[in-house]
Structure formats: structure tokens, C-alpha cells
Design a protein around this motif. Structure first.
Motif, PDB file in Angstrom:
ATOM      1  N   THR A  42       0.836  -1.010   0.060  1.00 13.84           N
ATOM      2  CA  THR A  42      -0.039  -0.245   0.049  1.00 13.84           C
ATOM      3  C   THR A  42       0.697   1.282  -0.142  1.00 13.84           C
ATOM      4  N   GLY A  43       0.272   2.481  -0.458  1.00 13.81           N
ATOM      5  CA  GLY A  43       1.036   3.719  -0.463  1.00 13.81           C
ATOM      6  C   GLY A  43       1.836   3.876  -1.630  1.00 13.81           C
ATOM      7  N   ALA A  44       1.935   3.129  -2.520  1.00 13.69           N
ATOM      8  CA  ALA A  44       2.713   3.137  -3.647  1.00 13.69           C
ATOM      9  C   ALA A  44       2.668   4.376  -4.504  1.00 13.69           C
ATOM     10  N   ALA A  45       1.789   5.059  -4.315  1.00 11.10           N
ATOM     11  CA  ALA A  45       1.414   6.248  -5.275  1.00 11.10           C
ATOM     12  C   ALA A  45       1.167   7.229  -4.220  1.00 11.10           C
TER      13      ALA A  45
ATOM     14  N   SER B 242      -3.817   3.440  -2.682  1.00  6.55           N
ATOM     15  CA  SER B 242      -2.896   2.930  -4.017  1.00  6.55           C
ATOM     16  C   SER B 242      -2.517   1.686  -3.264  1.00  6.55           C
ATOM     17  N   CYS B 243      -2.020   0.643  -4.283  1.00  6.50           N
ATOM     18  CA  CYS B 243      -1.616  -0.523  -3.971  1.00  6.50           C
ATOM     19  C   CYS B 243      -0.787  -1.041  -5.165  1.00  6.50           C
ATOM     20  N   LEU B 244       0.421  -1.547  -4.643  1.00  8.18           N
ATOM     21  CA  LEU B 244       1.285  -2.331  -5.897  1.00  8.18           C
ATOM     22  C   LEU B 244       0.944  -3.702  -5.651  1.00  8.18           C
ATOM     23  N   ALA B 245       0.331  -4.285  -6.360  1.00  3.37           N
ATOM     24  CA  ALA B 245      -0.155  -5.670  -6.649  1.00  3.37           C
ATOM     25  C   ALA B 245       0.952  -6.341  -7.225  1.00  3.37           C
ATOM     26  N   MET B 246       1.449  -7.351  -6.692  1.00  4.77           N
ATOM     27  CA  MET B 246       2.576  -8.337  -7.331  1.00  4.77           C
ATOM     28  C   MET B 246       2.171  -9.964  -7.092  1.00  4.77           C
ATOM     29  N   PHE B 247       1.663 -10.360  -8.342  1.00  3.87           N
ATOM     30  CA  PHE B 247       1.609 -11.848  -8.383  1.00  3.87           C
ATOM     31  C   PHE B 247       2.959 -12.261  -9.002  1.00  3.87           C
ATOM     32  N   GLY B 248       3.930 -12.832  -8.271  1.00  5.72           N
ATOM     33  CA  GLY B 248       5.162 -13.211  -8.838  1.00  5.72           C
ATOM     34  C   GLY B 248       5.705 -12.080  -9.510  1.00  5.72           C
ATOM     35  N   ASN B 249       6.057 -12.243 -11.061  1.00  2.00           N
ATOM     36  CA  ASN B 249       6.585 -11.396 -11.734  1.00  2.00           C
ATOM     37  C   ASN B 249       5.711 -10.274 -12.384  1.00  2.00           C
ATOM     38  N   THR B 250       4.452 -10.601 -12.226  1.00  2.00           N
ATOM     39  CA  THR B 250       3.508  -9.522 -12.538  1.00  2.00           C
ATOM     40  C   THR B 250       3.272  -8.410 -11.702  1.00  2.00           C
TER      41      THR B 250
ATOM     42  N   LYS C 145      -4.577  -8.193   5.373  1.00  2.00           N
ATOM     43  CA  LYS C 145      -3.201  -7.721   6.240  1.00  2.00           C
ATOM     44  C   LYS C 145      -2.626  -6.508   5.648  1.00  2.00           C
ATOM     45  N   ALA C 146      -2.697  -6.231   4.428  1.00  2.00           N
ATOM     46  CA  ALA C 146      -2.403  -4.942   3.712  1.00  2.00           C
ATOM     47  C   ALA C 146      -3.078  -3.650   4.371  1.00  2.00           C
ATOM     48  N   LEU C 147      -4.281  -3.996   4.427  1.00  2.00           N
ATOM     49  CA  LEU C 147      -5.287  -2.964   4.982  1.00  2.00           C
ATOM     50  C   LEU C 147      -5.197  -2.980   6.475  1.00  2.00           C
TER      51      LEU C 147
END
Length: 244
Positions: free
Chosen positions: A23-26, A32-40, A239-241
Motif C-alpha cells: 500500500t501507499g505505492a502512489a 494505492s496498492c502495488l499488486a505483485m503476483f510473482g513477476n506480474t 493484512k495490507a489493509l
């Protein structure tokens, strides 16, 4: 001797990629949230606008919508910007509509009031599952933006009624697998995207046989895999929230 099945990533058939939701990526976005599914990796940013589309004015209800895009070097070879071409591809339009539908399904639009929240989902790096990562991350960003509205006194309660997440499942080399990455997605006999709520509700299912039709029994097993995957994703969202 029977051939031992191995996924390209060496994961077990029912194993998700490494999931990270930051969270807080922007910095300037209301959520905001930077969602990372492996390399996506998908950057999801929520913007609160104190207005609604013209066709909704005066109705007392809000709106949640989404825009989706892939950066030119999110893929192995450069993909031209759609803005430079002058129009969005059909794929882009379909994905952003899916994200919007998924978020509206878990949002009390009347409780939001006459305002719009726009979710921008920008793919920084693509390795399969960009739409599922977008939905999962956008839900976190939306929830954070709504928390901010509650904190400021603009609304009384968070209009996000429950969390929603999405995951892909498919048939790869005859085996049912969870959370396809690009090598699997591009060679799957069948693949499907499941958008499910934390309470088990079905928002949308997109399934396609790429090689030969799959059976009802296989579909039910794919749905069971997806439910397990979404349960894991919801745990990451909570957990993120910072919510129990």
C-alpha cells in the motif's frame, strides 16, 4: 514409467505465486496498492472525484470505474502506447470494464454519496494474470480511498461491503493448475479467470477452452482451486489493509 508433471515455475498444481500487496505505492493518490503476483506487477491508484458522470447527477448515488493500461516495456518486447495509436484495444476496454464491474459488485454506491472513485491500473511488468492482479490490488486501493472519506467525515461508513479478488486457473499439460504465469497461460489447454468475493460469492467467471472442451467435473475442480486461491488473496488484502 509415468512422466512426472512439473510446472515451469516448479510450483505445485495448487500453489500460488508469491503474492505481495504494497500500500501507499502512489504518494498522491487517495488510495494505492502495488499488486505483485510473482513477476506480474500492477500499480493500482484510486482517485476520489467530487462529481459523478453526467447521466448520474442528482441521483444521490456514487460511481466506481476503472482504467487499465500496459506500459510499453511491461512485456518482453516493446508494445506501443495506445494513446499514440489514438484508441484503446478491445482487450484493454474489456479488462477495464471487468475491473469496474468487480469493484461495483462489492460497493454500496448510495453510501458512497454523489462522488466517483476512479481506479487506474497500470501494468509495470507482465507475466500472466494482469487482470486478476489489477482487480485484487484495485480493491485494496478502493478500500483505502473509502477509509479516507470516512476519516474526513465525508461519509459515515466504508461503502466497500466485502473484499473481492481474482485468480486464474487452467489446464496445463493435462493437469489442473492455479494462478497461471505467462509460460502456462500461453500454452494452456483451457484457462479461466475467477472473480470471487471473500464470502464466496461469484462476481464473474471467464473461461475458454484453447485446445479441446473441458468437462463439468474439471470446471468444478477449477472453481475449487480458485476459491482456495481467492481465500489466500483475501488474507493478503486484509493484512495490507490492517483489518482483522
Amino acid at each position: 514409467m509415468a512422466k512426472t508433471f512439473k510446472r515451469p515455475s516448479k510450483r505445485a498444481p495448487d500453489e500460488m505465486r508469491r503474492i505481495r500487496l504494497k500500500t501507499g505505492a502512489a504518494k498522491y493518490a487517495e488510495g494505492s496498492c502495488l499488486a505483485m503476483f510473482g513477476n506480474t506487477h500492477v500499480l493500482c491508484a484510486a482517485s476520489v472525484e467530487e462529481r459523478v458522470p453526467p447521466w448520474m447527477r442528482g441521483g444521490g448515488s456514487g460511481w466506481v470505474t476503472a482504467e487499465y493500461g500496459m506500459l510499453p516495456r511491461s512485456t518482453h518486447e516493446r508494445t506501443g502506447r495506445e494513446a499514440a495509436r489514438g484508441k484503446q484495444s478491445g482487450r484493454t476496454q474489456e479488462i477495464q470494464r471487468l475491473i469496474g464491474r468487480s469493484l461495483r459488485a462489492v460497493t454500496d454506491l448510495e453510501a458512497l454519496g454523489e462522488r466517483q472513485i476512479r481506479l487506474d491500473c497500470d501494468v509495470l511488468q507482465a507475466d500472466g494474470g494482469t487482470r486478476t492482479a489489477s482487480i485484487t490490488g484495485a480493491c485494496v486501493a478502493l478500500h483505502l480511498a473509502c477509509q479516507g472519506l470516512v476519516k474526513s467525515g465525508a461519509i459515515e461508513t466504508n461503502p466497500v461491503t466485502e473484499l473481492v479478488a481474482a485468480v486464474s486457473c487452467g489446464i496445463f499439460e493435462g493437469e489442473l493448475v492455479l494462478d497461471l504465469d505467462y509460460p502456462e497461460d500461453s500454452n494452456a489447454q483451457a484457462d479461466a479467470n475467477f472473480v470471487l468475493t471473500e464470502k464466496g460469492g461469484i462476481v464473474e467467471i471467464q473461461g475458454t477452452a484453447e485446445d479441446r472442451p473441458f468437462s463439468r467435473a474439471q470446471f468444478v475442480k477449477l472453481l475449487d482451486l480458485a476459491r482456495d486461491g481467492v481465500s489466500d488473496l483475501v488474507a493478503h488484502q486484509r493484512k495490507a489493509l490492517g483489518i482483522a
